[in-house]
Scaffold this motif. Structure first.
Motif, PDB file in Angstrom:
ATOM      1  N   LYS A  20      -6.550  -7.210  -0.131  1.00  0.00           N
ATOM      2  CA  LYS A  20      -5.242  -6.218  -0.232  1.00  0.00           C
ATOM      3  C   LYS A  20      -6.034  -4.926   0.581  1.00  0.00           C
ATOM      4  O   LYS A  20      -5.331  -3.875   0.374  1.00  0.00           O
ATOM      5  CB  LYS A  20      -5.236  -5.932  -1.764  1.00  0.00           C
ATOM      6  CG  LYS A  20      -5.021  -6.957  -2.728  1.00  0.00           C
ATOM      7  CD  LYS A  20      -3.874  -7.839  -2.463  1.00  0.00           C
ATOM      8  CE  LYS A  20      -3.814  -8.963  -3.327  1.00  0.00           C
ATOM      9  NZ  LYS A  20      -4.911  -9.912  -3.563  1.00  0.00           N
ATOM     10  N   ASP A  22      -5.852  -3.752   3.524  1.00  0.00           N
ATOM     11  CA  ASP A  22      -4.799  -3.222   4.694  1.00  0.00           C
ATOM     12  C   ASP A  22      -3.695  -2.738   3.982  1.00  0.00           C
ATOM     13  O   ASP A  22      -2.774  -2.038   4.556  1.00  0.00           O
ATOM     14  CB  ASP A  22      -4.710  -4.205   5.615  1.00  0.00           C
ATOM     15  CG  ASP A  22      -4.249  -3.670   6.933  1.00  0.00           C
ATOM     16  OD1 ASP A  22      -4.796  -2.673   7.267  1.00  0.00           O
ATOM     17  OD2 ASP A  22      -3.336  -4.279   7.527  1.00  0.00           O
ATOM     18  N   LEU A  23      -3.414  -2.956   2.677  1.00  0.00           N
ATOM     19  CA  LEU A  23      -2.013  -2.672   2.163  1.00  0.00           C
ATOM     20  C   LEU A  23      -1.616  -1.281   2.360  1.00  0.00           C
ATOM     21  O   LEU A  23      -0.521  -0.745   2.332  1.00  0.00           O
ATOM     22  CB  LEU A  23      -1.904  -3.179   0.799  1.00  0.00           C
ATOM     23  CG  LEU A  23      -1.675  -4.859   0.734  1.00  0.00           C
ATOM     24  CD1 LEU A  23      -1.661  -5.459  -0.610  1.00  0.00           C
ATOM     25  CD2 LEU A  23      -0.209  -5.167   1.404  1.00  0.00           C
ATOM     26  N   ARG A  25      -2.525   1.033   4.376  1.00  0.00           N
ATOM     27  CA  ARG A  25      -2.145   1.491   5.702  1.00  0.00           C
ATOM     28  C   ARG A  25      -0.754   0.822   5.899  1.00  0.00           C
ATOM     29  O   ARG A  25       0.170   1.412   6.498  1.00  0.00           O
ATOM     30  CB  ARG A  25      -3.153   0.780   6.663  1.00  0.00           C
ATOM     31  CG  ARG A  25      -2.918   1.142   8.054  1.00  0.00           C
ATOM     32  CD  ARG A  25      -3.615   0.525   9.282  1.00  0.00           C
ATOM     33  NE  ARG A  25      -3.524  -0.835   8.959  1.00  0.00           N
ATOM     34  CZ  ARG A  25      -2.467  -1.482   9.509  1.00  0.00           C
ATOM     35  NH1 ARG A  25      -1.630  -0.922  10.103  1.00  0.00           N
ATOM     36  NH2 ARG A  25      -2.510  -2.888   9.379  1.00  0.00           N
ATOM     37  N   LEU A  26      -0.579  -0.546   5.497  1.00  0.00           N
ATOM     38  CA  LEU A  26       0.971  -0.987   5.800  1.00  0.00           C
ATOM     39  C   LEU A  26       1.876  -0.219   5.152  1.00  0.00           C
ATOM     40  O   LEU A  26       3.064  -0.098   5.837  1.00  0.00           O
ATOM     41  CB  LEU A  26       0.858  -2.699   5.427  1.00  0.00           C
ATOM     42  CG  LEU A  26       2.225  -3.567   5.517  1.00  0.00           C
ATOM     43  CD1 LEU A  26       1.667  -4.801   5.901  1.00  0.00           C
ATOM     44  CD2 LEU A  26       2.862  -3.513   4.365  1.00  0.00           C
ATOM     45  N   ILE A  27       1.904   0.203   3.827  1.00  0.00           N
ATOM     46  CA  ILE A  27       2.723   0.820   3.017  1.00  0.00           C
ATOM     47  C   ILE A  27       3.104   2.154   3.637  1.00  0.00           C
ATOM     48  O   ILE A  27       4.247   2.456   3.954  1.00  0.00           O
ATOM     49  CB  ILE A  27       2.286   0.974   1.764  1.00  0.00           C
ATOM     50  CG1 ILE A  27       2.201  -0.165   0.696  1.00  0.00           C
ATOM     51  CG2 ILE A  27       3.032   1.815   0.756  1.00  0.00           C
ATOM     52  CD1 ILE A  27       1.357  -0.395  -0.570  1.00  0.00           C
ATOM     53  N   GLU A  29       2.712   2.845   6.814  1.00  0.00           N
ATOM     54  CA  GLU A  29       3.506   2.898   8.079  1.00  0.00           C
ATOM     55  C   GLU A  29       4.781   2.312   7.861  1.00  0.00           C
ATOM     56  O   GLU A  29       5.743   2.703   8.810  1.00  0.00           O
ATOM     57  CB  GLU A  29       2.584   1.647   8.684  1.00  0.00           C
ATOM     58  CG  GLU A  29       1.278   1.925   9.518  1.00  0.00           C
ATOM     59  CD  GLU A  29       0.829   0.982  10.094  1.00  0.00           C
ATOM     60  OE1 GLU A  29      -0.273   1.183  10.804  1.00  0.00           O
ATOM     61  OE2 GLU A  29       1.285  -0.159  10.157  1.00  0.00           O
ATOM     62  N   THR A  30       5.100   1.647   6.805  1.00  0.00           N
ATOM     63  CA  THR A  30       6.571   0.998   6.786  1.00  0.00           C
ATOM     64  C   THR A  30       7.414   1.765   5.693  1.00  0.00           C
ATOM     65  O   THR A  30       8.678   1.684   5.877  1.00  0.00           O
ATOM     66  CB  THR A  30       6.473  -0.516   6.169  1.00  0.00           C
ATOM     67  OG1 THR A  30       5.335  -1.374   7.016  1.00  0.00           O
ATOM     68  CG2 THR A  30       7.635  -1.100   6.371  1.00  0.00           C
ATOM     69  N   CYS A  92       1.871 -10.362  -3.990  1.00  0.00           N
ATOM     70  CA  CYS A  92       0.542 -10.909  -3.543  1.00  0.00           C
ATOM     71  C   CYS A  92      -0.404 -11.779  -4.564  1.00  0.00           C
ATOM     72  O   CYS A  92      -1.471 -11.906  -4.303  1.00  0.00           O
ATOM     73  CB  CYS A  92      -0.411  -9.498  -3.409  1.00  0.00           C
ATOM     74  SG  CYS A  92       0.305  -8.457  -2.208  1.00  0.00           S
ATOM     75  N   ASP A 107       6.204 -11.586   2.473  1.00  0.00           N
ATOM     76  CA  ASP A 107       5.608 -10.852   3.476  1.00  0.00           C
ATOM     77  C   ASP A 107       5.583  -9.403   2.950  1.00  0.00           C
ATOM     78  O   ASP A 107       6.460  -8.879   2.786  1.00  0.00           O
ATOM     79  CB  ASP A 107       6.420 -10.906   4.843  1.00  0.00           C
ATOM     80  CG  ASP A 107       5.715 -10.032   5.745  1.00  0.00           C
ATOM     81  OD1 ASP A 107       4.677 -10.516   6.507  1.00  0.00           O
ATOM     82  OD2 ASP A 107       6.267  -8.924   6.173  1.00  0.00           O
ATOM     83  N   ARG A 109       5.193  -6.494   4.382  1.00  0.00           N
ATOM     84  CA  ARG A 109       5.873  -5.641   5.343  1.00  0.00           C
ATOM     85  C   ARG A 109       7.469  -5.737   4.850  1.00  0.00           C
ATOM     86  O   ARG A 109       8.061  -4.624   4.734  1.00  0.00           O
ATOM     87  CB  ARG A 109       5.473  -5.837   6.620  1.00  0.00           C
ATOM     88  CG  ARG A 109       6.143  -4.544   7.682  1.00  0.00           C
ATOM     89  CD  ARG A 109       5.785  -4.493   9.068  1.00  0.00           C
ATOM     90  NE  ARG A 109       4.441  -4.530   9.229  1.00  0.00           N
ATOM     91  CZ  ARG A 109       3.415  -3.411   9.290  1.00  0.00           C
ATOM     92  NH1 ARG A 109       4.395  -2.349   9.332  1.00  0.00           N
ATOM     93  NH2 ARG A 109       2.246  -3.681   9.686  1.00  0.00           N
TER      94      ARG A 109
END
Length: 349
Positions: A20, A22-23, A25-27, A29-30, A92, A107, A109
């Protein structure tokens, strides 16, 4: 200017089998920053997700997102019942039963994009012996396997299947006294499951027609079966045709009292716990708010005539198994008759 909604993402770093890291950062960004003022919290121990979610409710936050498997979802959702805060899910975990029932993307994202859409609906949840469940609960073999799965230390569907294969043929069915609004019945059963949603996870449909909006649970009684019946039951779970199986009895009810001879395990959303001989289950109607997929809110099965036709064929073949063993010629005639019935069904599709 519209005030931003406050949203907290609660990440369980050990759920499922993938990292987890990278999550966050993904959150970041999105997520739609014009709509949301967000925070990310990482759980550190069992029960921590529920503690964080309670803090969010007390602070008046609008949305709390469970980032993990069904256990994490259960912890967070428990804190949000009968409040104004809505549950979001980034699945997840190993099974992701509730997310799959709600047709949320696997997914991460895309799951955040669902949160951006901000469609919130009211849903039911269940309670077994005071413990909330949002997907399924049960007793018998599935609770026993949940206990073995928890003891195994490893996560993932492979571990689950290993336990099912290892323990399944040794498990002894129990006798249950089941009471609902219609009266009392006795069942000798391999398991009894109570379903608020349609599946256990991994698209294994224990109650294909279950909906989280009707104020009732689907009760599934799996009667004792032998090793030759097992492949058909497994196939029916994944084909959404379990209701066609002769070993399955189903009914719907708002509340249920079950008595068994000995104490043992129960599970709620796959988490096992030991309890006594008496078990109470009921549904809390529209007790939780959840962010849903704008395209579709629930995976409630519609009749699939092709799958039902094949399921009928397999069940009928099982029914003539003894005939085949004792009288091959007679069994062959019956198989030919079954094939004709199947052909008629398929020509109507």
């Amino acid at each position: 200017m519209t005030e931003k909604k406050r949203i907290t993402f609660i990440i369980n770093p050990i759920s499922g089998t993938r990292s987890k890291d990278d999550l966050p950062r993904l959150i970041d960004e999105t997520l739609d920053k014009e709509q949301f003022d967000h925070a990310v919290r990482i759980t550190e121990y069992a029960g921590h997700a529920s503690e964080i979610a309670n803090e969010c409710v007390e602070a008046g936050q609008e949305i709390v997102v469970a980032v993990g498997g069904d256990g994490t979802v259960n912890e967070v959702a428990h804190a949000l019942t009968h409040t104004d805060a809505a549950l979001g899910i980034i699945p997840c975990g190993s099974g992701n039963g509730l997310a799959r029932h709600l047709c949320l993307p696997m997914d991460a994202r895309k799951a955040v994009e669902i949160i951006n859409a901000s469609k919130i609906e009211q849903f039911d949840y269940g309670v077994i012996n005071g413990l909330p469940f949002f997907c399924t609960c049960g007793m018998g073999f599935d609770a026993f396997i949940s206990l073995k799965f928890a003891e195994a230390g490893k996560r993932g569907p492979i571990t689950y299947v290993e336990n099912v294969l290892k323990e399944g043929l040794k498990y002894k069915p129990e006798t249950y006294e089941v009471e609902d609004e219609t009266g009392t019945r006795r069942f000798k059963a391999f398991l009894i499951a109570c379903a608020n949603a349609s599946q256990y996870g991994n698209n294994a449909y224990i109650a294909p027609g279950a909906t989280m909006k009707d104020g009732e649970m689907d009760v599934i009684v799996m009667e004792p079966f032998d090793v030759l019946d097992a492949p058909q039951i497994a196939a029916d779970l994944f084909m959404k045709t379990l209701g066609n199986n002769s070993k399955i009895k189903t009914f719907r009810t708002k509340q249920l009292h079950i008595r068994r001879k000995e104490p043992g395990a129960i599970h709620y959303d796959g988490d096992p716990i030991m309890t006594g001989t008496d078990i109470d289950v009921h549904i809390e109607h529209q007790g939780i708010r959840i962010l849903t997929n704008p395209a579709i809110t629930e995976d409630v099965s519609q009749p699939n005539f092709l799958l039902n036709a094949f399921s009928d064929l397999f069940n009928n073949i099982n029914n003539v198994r003894e005939d085949l063993q004792g009288d091959i010629e007679k069994g062959s005639r019956r198989i030919q008759a079954i094939n004709k019935v199947l052909l008629r069904k398929l020509t109507r599709l």
